[in-house]
Design a protein around this motif. Structure first.
Motif, PDB file in Angstrom:
ATOM      1  N   ARG A  37      -0.298   0.600 -13.543  1.00  0.00           N
ATOM      2  CA  ARG A  37      -1.596   1.313 -13.748  1.00  0.00           C
ATOM      3  C   ARG A  37      -2.581   0.685 -12.662  1.00  0.00           C
ATOM      4  O   ARG A  37      -2.465  -0.210 -12.096  1.00  0.00           O
ATOM      5  N   MET A  38      -3.480   1.794 -12.288  1.00  0.00           N
ATOM      6  CA  MET A  38      -4.487   1.600 -11.181  1.00  0.00           C
ATOM      7  C   MET A  38      -5.699   1.531 -11.728  1.00  0.00           C
ATOM      8  O   MET A  38      -6.179   2.346 -12.491  1.00  0.00           O
ATOM      9  N   HIS A  39      -6.674   0.599 -11.116  1.00  0.00           N
ATOM     10  CA  HIS A  39      -7.959   0.559 -11.830  1.00  0.00           C
ATOM     11  C   HIS A  39      -8.828   1.430 -10.834  1.00  0.00           C
ATOM     12  O   HIS A  39      -8.732   1.376 -10.012  1.00  0.00           O
ATOM     13  N   TRP A  44     -11.188   1.570  -6.096  1.00  0.00           N
ATOM     14  CA  TRP A  44      -9.801   1.968  -6.820  1.00  0.00           C
ATOM     15  C   TRP A  44      -8.563   1.494  -5.948  1.00  0.00           C
ATOM     16  O   TRP A  44      -9.056   0.864  -4.885  1.00  0.00           O
ATOM     17  N   GLY A  45      -7.418   1.542  -6.345  1.00  0.00           N
ATOM     18  CA  GLY A  45      -6.415   1.336  -5.504  1.00  0.00           C
ATOM     19  C   GLY A  45      -6.004   0.183  -5.447  1.00  0.00           C
ATOM     20  O   GLY A  45      -6.413  -0.925  -6.147  1.00  0.00           O
ATOM     21  N   HIS A  56      -7.340  -3.542  -7.239  1.00  0.00           N
ATOM     22  CA  HIS A  56      -6.248  -4.377  -7.515  1.00  0.00           C
ATOM     23  C   HIS A  56      -6.545  -5.823  -7.028  1.00  0.00           C
ATOM     24  O   HIS A  56      -6.491  -6.949  -7.969  1.00  0.00           O
ATOM     25  N   PHE A  57      -6.851  -5.836  -5.722  1.00  0.00           N
ATOM     26  CA  PHE A  57      -7.099  -7.308  -5.290  1.00  0.00           C
ATOM     27  C   PHE A  57      -8.519  -7.924  -5.966  1.00  0.00           C
ATOM     28  O   PHE A  57      -8.489  -9.173  -6.268  1.00  0.00           O
ATOM     29  N   ALA A  58      -9.421  -6.950  -6.102  1.00  0.00           N
ATOM     30  CA  ALA A  58     -10.874  -7.536  -6.583  1.00  0.00           C
ATOM     31  C   ALA A  58     -10.526  -7.995  -8.007  1.00  0.00           C
ATOM     32  O   ALA A  58     -11.268  -9.165  -8.561  1.00  0.00           O
ATOM     33  N   VAL A  59      -9.874  -7.572  -8.924  1.00  0.00           N
ATOM     34  CA  VAL A  59      -9.619  -7.787 -10.411  1.00  0.00           C
ATOM     35  C   VAL A  59      -8.857  -9.005 -10.174  1.00  0.00           C
ATOM     36  O   VAL A  59      -8.942  -9.968 -11.121  1.00  0.00           O
ATOM     37  N   PHE A  60      -7.626  -9.052  -9.391  1.00  0.00           N
ATOM     38  CA  PHE A  60      -7.085 -10.525  -9.404  1.00  0.00           C
ATOM     39  C   PHE A  60      -7.832 -11.627  -8.898  1.00  0.00           C
ATOM     40  O   PHE A  60      -7.736 -12.594  -9.629  1.00  0.00           O
ATOM     41  N   LEU A  61      -8.675 -11.507  -8.081  1.00  0.00           N
ATOM     42  CA  LEU A  61      -9.603 -12.490  -7.615  1.00  0.00           C
ATOM     43  C   LEU A  61     -10.509 -12.870  -8.627  1.00  0.00           C
ATOM     44  O   LEU A  61     -10.432 -14.155  -8.627  1.00  0.00           O
ATOM     45  N   ALA A  62     -11.020 -12.100  -9.287  1.00  0.00           N
ATOM     46  CA  ALA A  62     -11.846 -12.260 -10.412  1.00  0.00           C
ATOM     47  C   ALA A  62     -11.304 -13.003 -11.789  1.00  0.00           C
ATOM     48  O   ALA A  62     -11.811 -14.100 -12.018  1.00  0.00           O
ATOM     49  N   LEU A  63      -9.923 -12.535 -11.912  1.00  0.00           N
ATOM     50  CA  LEU A  63      -9.169 -13.338 -12.716  1.00  0.00           C
ATOM     51  C   LEU A  63      -8.972 -14.589 -12.643  1.00  0.00           C
ATOM     52  O   LEU A  63      -8.938 -15.662 -13.270  1.00  0.00           O
ATOM     53  N   VAL A  64      -8.584 -14.821 -11.217  1.00  0.00           N
ATOM     54  CA  VAL A  64      -8.471 -16.292 -10.765  1.00  0.00           C
ATOM     55  C   VAL A  64      -9.344 -17.307 -10.892  1.00  0.00           C
ATOM     56  O   VAL A  64      -9.442 -18.298 -11.175  1.00  0.00           O
ATOM     57  N   ILE A  65     -10.740 -16.769 -10.530  1.00  0.00           N
ATOM     58  CA  ILE A  65     -11.754 -17.622 -10.416  1.00  0.00           C
ATOM     59  C   ILE A  65     -12.563 -17.590 -11.737  1.00  0.00           C
ATOM     60  O   ILE A  65     -12.749 -18.957 -12.008  1.00  0.00           O
ATOM     61  N   ASP A 117       0.904  -1.118  -0.017  1.00  0.00           N
ATOM     62  CA  ASP A 117      -0.032   0.113   0.096  1.00  0.00           C
ATOM     63  C   ASP A 117       0.826   1.151  -0.048  1.00  0.00           C
ATOM     64  O   ASP A 117       1.959   1.151   0.121  1.00  0.00           O
ATOM     65  N   LYS A 118      -0.025   2.372   0.015  1.00  0.00           N
ATOM     66  CA  LYS A 118       0.863   3.800   0.065  1.00  0.00           C
ATOM     67  C   LYS A 118       1.907   3.929   0.934  1.00  0.00           C
ATOM     68  O   LYS A 118       2.769   4.887   1.034  1.00  0.00           O
ATOM     69  N   MET A 119       1.404   3.401   2.236  1.00  0.00           N
ATOM     70  CA  MET A 119       2.361   3.599   3.565  1.00  0.00           C
ATOM     71  C   MET A 119       3.432   2.411   3.527  1.00  0.00           C
ATOM     72  O   MET A 119       4.264   2.155   4.316  1.00  0.00           O
ATOM     73  N   ASN A 120       3.725   1.834   2.314  1.00  0.00           N
ATOM     74  CA  ASN A 120       4.765   0.535   2.155  1.00  0.00           C
ATOM     75  C   ASN A 120       4.284  -0.720   3.296  1.00  0.00           C
ATOM     76  O   ASN A 120       5.413  -1.270   3.592  1.00  0.00           O
TER      77      ASN A 120
END
Length: 232
Positions: free
Chosen positions: A161-163, A179-180, A184-193, A104-107
């Motif tokens: 790129r940020m969705h 966003w952010g 990113h996590f939601a897109v990856f989860l959808a790609l996996v499933i 995340d943005k706070m590393n």
């Protein structure tokens, strides 16, 4: 319903990273990605951060937060935070896996923990942390009606790129921006499933999702860690 869950379980377990990234020398946090089967489709439960919070007030996110000294692992952190924020008891979650972390943005190294929650679950938001809770179809993160991409560059020069999704929720009569890192996590989860190509560009080779996503993460981590070292 069971068939939908079983397919998702099998695909998610292929991507389970377990504790492979737990040793990385960044501060740790976890989020719970709660999957709900509703009307024969997979949905995700998301929260809106309270306007009283110092960090990212009013933003959409998953239940989660920083790890605590008492947490055994990333799963413990995600379940504890979900209980504190939305009243979800740990025994009400069928934990499936840990997916590739993000930064995340706070590393903070943020680990997404995926679990099934029954559609009968009635959330009780903690008003100090959560102002709203909603559920949306997971497939929206592959076929959105309202989407844009925001190019970004980290302070160390890493480009990505940020969705950014806008979701109109009929139940709440509200629009939510996702966003952010949450997107990113939601897109990856959808790609996996779903194993389908999204209607927008992603930073992965979709024919080699496991290796390309790990390479993407390790490049991001290297850029952050090099900067941290140079600041010491």
């Amino acid at each position: 319903r069971n068939n939908i869950k079983e397919k998702a379980r099998l695909r998610l377990r292929e991507f389970d990273v377990r504790d492979r990234f737990s040793h990385l020398p960044l501060a740790k946090a976890s989020v719970l990605l709660p999957l709900v089967v509703r009307a024969g489709k997979l949905h995700l439960l998301l929260t809106v951060r309270s306007m009283q919070l110092r960090r990212s007030p009013g933003e959409v996110c998953f239940p989660g937060g920083k790890s605590d000294a008492t947490d055994k692992d990333e799963i413990d952190t995600a379940l504890r935070e979900a209980k504190e924020e939305v009243g979800l008891q740990p025994e009400e979650v069928e934990v499936i896996c840990r997916l590739l972390p993000g930064i995340d943005k706070m590393n903070y190294l943020v680990t997404p923990v995926v679990g099934f929650v029954e559609d009968t679950f009635q959330p009780t938001p903690n008003p100090d942390e959560v102002s709203n809770i909603f559920v949306m179809p997971l497939e929206y993160f592959l076929k959105p009606l309202n989407y844009r991409t925001v190019p970004y560059k980290t302070s160390s020069g890493y480009r990505g790129r940020m969705h950014s999704f806008i979701y109109d929720n009929v139940e709440h009569k509200m629009s939510f921006r996702i966003w952010g890192l949450t997107a990113h996590f939601a897109v990856f989860l959808a790609l996996v499933i779903f194993r389908k190509r999204p209607t927008f560009e992603v930073d992965y080779d979709l024919d080699n999702l496991i290796s390309s996503s790990e390479n993407y993460f390790m490049n991001l981590y290297a850029s952050v860690y090099e900067r941290k070292k140079s600041n010491i």
